[in-house]
Design a protein around this motif. Structure first.
Motif, short mmCIF file in Angstrom:
data_model
loop_
_atom_site.label_atom_id
_atom_site.label_comp_id
_atom_site.label_asym_id
_atom_site.label_seq_id
_atom_site.Cartn_x
_atom_site.Cartn_y
_atom_site.Cartn_z
N GLU A 74 0.70 -1.32 0.16
CA GLU A 74 0.02 0.01 -0.25
C GLU A 74 1.19 0.97 -0.16
N ILE A 75 0.52 2.71 -0.83
CA ILE A 75 0.68 3.45 -0.59
C ILE A 75 -0.22 4.42 -0.33
N GLN A 76 -0.23 5.33 0.28
CA GLN A 76 -0.69 6.14 1.21
C GLN A 76 -1.83 7.96 -0.14
N LEU A 77 -2.32 8.12 -0.59
CA LEU A 77 -2.12 9.16 -0.92
C LEU A 77 -3.00 10.16 -0.20
N THR A 78 -2.76 11.10 0.16
CA THR A 78 -3.38 12.12 0.67
C THR A 78 -3.23 13.55 -0.56
N ASN A 79 -4.73 14.00 -0.43
CA ASN A 79 -5.13 15.37 -0.77
C ASN A 79 -4.77 16.25 0.23
N GLU A 80 -4.34 17.47 0.09
CA GLU A 80 -3.94 18.57 0.01
C GLU A 80 -4.89 20.06 0.19
N GLY A 81 -5.23 19.37 -1.08
CA GLY A 81 -6.66 20.77 -1.32
C GLY A 81 -8.20 20.70 -0.97
N GLU A 82 -9.19 21.53 -1.06
CA GLU A 82 -10.19 21.34 -0.70
C GLU A 82 -10.88 20.60 -2.26
N GLU A 83 -10.39 20.27 -2.94
CA GLU A 83 -11.14 19.69 -4.44
C GLU A 83 -11.05 18.28 -4.51
N PRO A 84 -11.53 17.85 -4.95
CA PRO A 84 -10.74 16.19 -5.06
C PRO A 84 -9.83 16.03 -6.15
N LEU A 85 -8.77 14.64 -6.30
CA LEU A 85 -8.01 15.24 -7.06
C LEU A 85 -7.75 14.30 -8.14
N ASP A 86 -7.82 13.93 -9.27
CA ASP A 86 -7.47 12.46 -9.82
C ASP A 86 -5.94 11.88 -10.11
N ILE A 87 -5.69 11.06 -9.39
CA ILE A 87 -4.10 11.19 -9.87
C ILE A 87 -3.73 9.34 -10.19
N ALA A 88 -2.79 9.69 -11.45
CA ALA A 88 -3.08 9.06 -12.65
C ALA A 88 -1.84 7.64 -11.74
N VAL A 89 -1.84 6.59 -11.86
CA VAL A 89 -1.00 5.35 -11.63
C VAL A 89 -0.40 4.68 -13.04
N SER A 90 1.44 4.78 -12.69
CA SER A 90 2.11 3.69 -14.36
C SER A 90 2.65 3.64 -12.81
N LEU A 91 3.14 2.08 -13.89
CA LEU A 91 3.95 0.85 -13.58
C LEU A 91 5.01 0.52 -14.66
N ASN A 92 5.83 1.06 -14.19
CA ASN A 92 7.03 1.30 -15.62
C ASN A 92 8.27 -0.33 -15.42
N GLY A 93 8.77 -1.23 -15.78
CA GLY A 93 10.59 -1.85 -15.92
C GLY A 93 11.22 -0.84 -15.46
N THR A 94 12.16 -1.34 -14.36
CA THR A 94 14.05 -0.14 -15.00
C THR A 94 14.20 -0.22 -16.11
N LYS A 95 14.43 0.93 -16.72
CA LYS A 95 15.72 1.01 -17.90
C LYS A 95 16.63 1.92 -17.63
N THR A 96 17.10 2.03 -18.73
CA THR A 96 18.80 2.38 -18.62
C THR A 96 19.07 3.89 -19.69
N ASN A 97 19.09 4.89 -19.29
CA ASN A 97 19.07 5.62 -21.42
C ASN A 97 20.55 5.82 -21.36
N GLY A 98 20.41 6.65 -22.64
CA GLY A 98 21.88 6.90 -23.21
C GLY A 98 23.35 7.93 -21.90
N ASN A 99 22.54 8.12 -21.43
CA ASN A 99 23.40 9.03 -20.60
C ASN A 99 23.42 8.02 -19.23
N GLY A 100 23.23 6.96 -18.82
CA GLY A 100 23.67 5.93 -18.17
C GLY A 100 22.72 6.22 -16.36
#
Length: 364
Positions: A74-100
Motif C-alpha cells: 500500500e501507498i497512502q495518497l493524501t489530497n492537500e486541497g479542498e477539491e477532489p483530485l484524480d491521480i494517474a498511476v503508472s507501473l514501469n520496469g527499470t530502463k537505462t538511458n544513453g547517459n547511464g
C-alpha cells in the motif's frame, strides 16, 4: 534636397534592421520530475512498508518474496486541497538511458531480450485513483511472483501524477512543466549473488538530440544493478587507426536486464558513407569489457541524417541565406551611398555654375 537625403538614410536604416531581425532563434521545452515535496502536485504519498521489507531506512519497497507468492502492498495518497483530485498511476520496469541514468518512469526504451520477468506483468494497480479534498486514500498494489525460483533482482517504479485537464492544457502557452512522484520497488527471492555482465549488441549511425552520432548499443544481461560504469569509445575507418570521434563517460549505472544506446557525437560534422569500426571499453571496479565492432554507414543513412542534423542545417542557412542576404543588403547600401554622393556633388556643381553666372553678370 535635404528631405530626399533624409528618406534615403531611412531606407538604409530599414535594410540594416531587416538584417538584424533575420537571425534565427530556437526555443526548448523542458519538463521535470520531483521525487519528494508536494507543492507542485497538490498531494503527498507515504510508502507503507510491510513485514517482508528488507531495508526500513529507504523510502521505497525492498521486498523479500517467495516463488508464486501473492501480496498486496500500500501507498497512502493524501489530497492537500479542498477539491477532489484524480491521480494517474503508472507501473514501469527499470530502463537505462544513453547517459547511464536509470529511469523508473514511462520510457520509449525497449525491453532487453534478456529480461525474463517484466515488472509491469508482476505488479498490478488501478490506472487512476480519486482522492476527495482533505482526505487520504490507499493505493493498493497487487504483486504476483513467478512460480519458479528466481535469483537476482526484479525492479521497477510506480509513477504518481496528477491527471491533467487536456482541454485546459491546450489553452496554455509557453513552457509547461509537469511533475510526478516516483516510488521504486525491488523484488528478490534469494540471497544468491548475481554479478552484472555486459554484452555488445550493435554499432550503428543515427541522430542524438538531432545531431549526427554513432550509437553503441549494449546490454546488462543479468538481474543485477551495475554501478560506476565507465565507457570509452573510439570510432575510426575500417582500415585506419586514426581516431575520428571518441568519447568517455564515467559514473554510469545500468539497471538489471536493460539495454543502453550510448551515443558518440560526430561534433557537428557531416556523416560520410563508408566502412567503419568501433573500439569499445567498459570498466567497473576491477571488471572490464572490451569489444571491436565493424559497421557501415550507407549513402541513404548519410543523406537522411545530414538533412536532419540541426547544426548542419543552421550552417547551411548561414552560408547561403544569411550571408547572401547580408551581401545583397551591403550592395544596396553601397548603391544608395553612391547616389547620395552623386547628388551632393551635382548640387555643388550647380551652385558653382550659378555663382559664375552671377559674377559674369556683375562684370557686365
Amino acid at each position: 534636397m535635404k528631405r530626399r537625403i533624409g528618406w534615403l538614410m531611412i531606407i538604409v536604416l530599414y535594410i540594416a534592421g531587416i538584417g538584424c531581425l533575420a537571425t534565427p532563434t530556437y526555443a526548448e521545452e523542458t519538463s521535470a520530475e520531483q521525487a519528494n515535496g508536494a507543492s507542485p502536485l497538490g498531494f503527498t504519498y507515504k510508502v507503507i512498508q510491510p513485514e517482508n521489507q528488507q531495508n526500513y531506512e529507504v523510502g521505497y519497497f525492498d521486498l523479500r518474496m517467495t516463488p508464486g507468492q501473492q501480496q498486496t502492498v500500500e501507498i497512502q495518497l493524501t489530497n492537500e486541497g479542498e477539491e477532489p483530485l484524480d491521480i494517474a498511476v503508472s507501473l514501469n520496469g527499470t530502463k537505462t538511458n544513453g547517459n547511464g541514468v536509470i529511469e523508473y518512469g514511462p520510457s520509449p526504451i525497449d525491453n532487453d531480450k534478456s529480461l525474463k520477468y517484466d515488472f509491469s506483468d508482476l505488479v498490478k494497480a488501478p490506472e487512476t485513483v480519486t482522492v476527495p479534498g482533505k482526505s487520504m486514500v490507499p493505493l493498493q498494489l497487487e504483486i504476483t511472483m513467478p512460480e519458479a525460483t528466481y535469483d537476482g533482482v526484479i525492479s521497477g517504479g510506480i509513477q504518481l501524477k496528477k491527471v491533467v485537464d487536456e482541454e485546459a492544457r491546450k489553452k496554455q502557452s509557453g513552457v509547461i512543466n509537469e511533475y510526478a512522484f516516483m516510488v521504486g520497488m525491488i523484488l528478490t527471492e534469494t540471497d544468491t549473488v548475481v554479478e552484472p555482465n555486459l554484452e555488445l549488441n550493435e554499432v550503428y549511425a543515427g541522430l542524438s538530440n538531432y545531431r549526427n552520432s554513432i550509437f553503441v548499443n549494449f546490454s546488462n544481461v543479468e538481474a543485477a544493478y551495475l554501478e560506476n560504469l565507465t565507457m570509452e569509445v573510439q570510432i575510426m575507418t575500417k582500415d585506419s587507426d586514426t581516431v575520428l570521434y571518441d568519447t568517455k563517460k564515467a559514473n554510469m549505472r545500468v539497471a538489471p536486464n536493460s539495454m543502453v544506446d550510448f551515443a558518440v557525437s560526430m561534433n557537428g560534422e557531416k556523416m560520410v558513407p563508408g566502412e567503419y569500426r568501433a573500439k569499445v571499453v567498459g570498466t567497473s571496479g576491477e571488471r572490464k569489457w572490451e569489444w571491436e565492432e565493424g559497421f557501415t554507414i550507407t549513402d541513404e543513412d548519410a543523406d537522411k541524417y545530414n538533412k536532419q542534423d540541426v547544426e548542419l542545417t543552421q550552417e547551411e542557412g548561414i552560408n547561403w541565406l544569411l550571408v547572401g542576404g547580408i551581401a545583397g543588403g551591403m550592395l544596396i547600401i553601397a548603391v544608395i551611398i553612391f547616389f547620395i554622393v552623386h547628388i551632393i556633388r551635382k548640387q555643388k556643381e550647380t551652385k558653382k555654375k550659378a555663382l559664375r553666372k552671377q559674377r559674369k553678370a556683375k562684370r557686365k
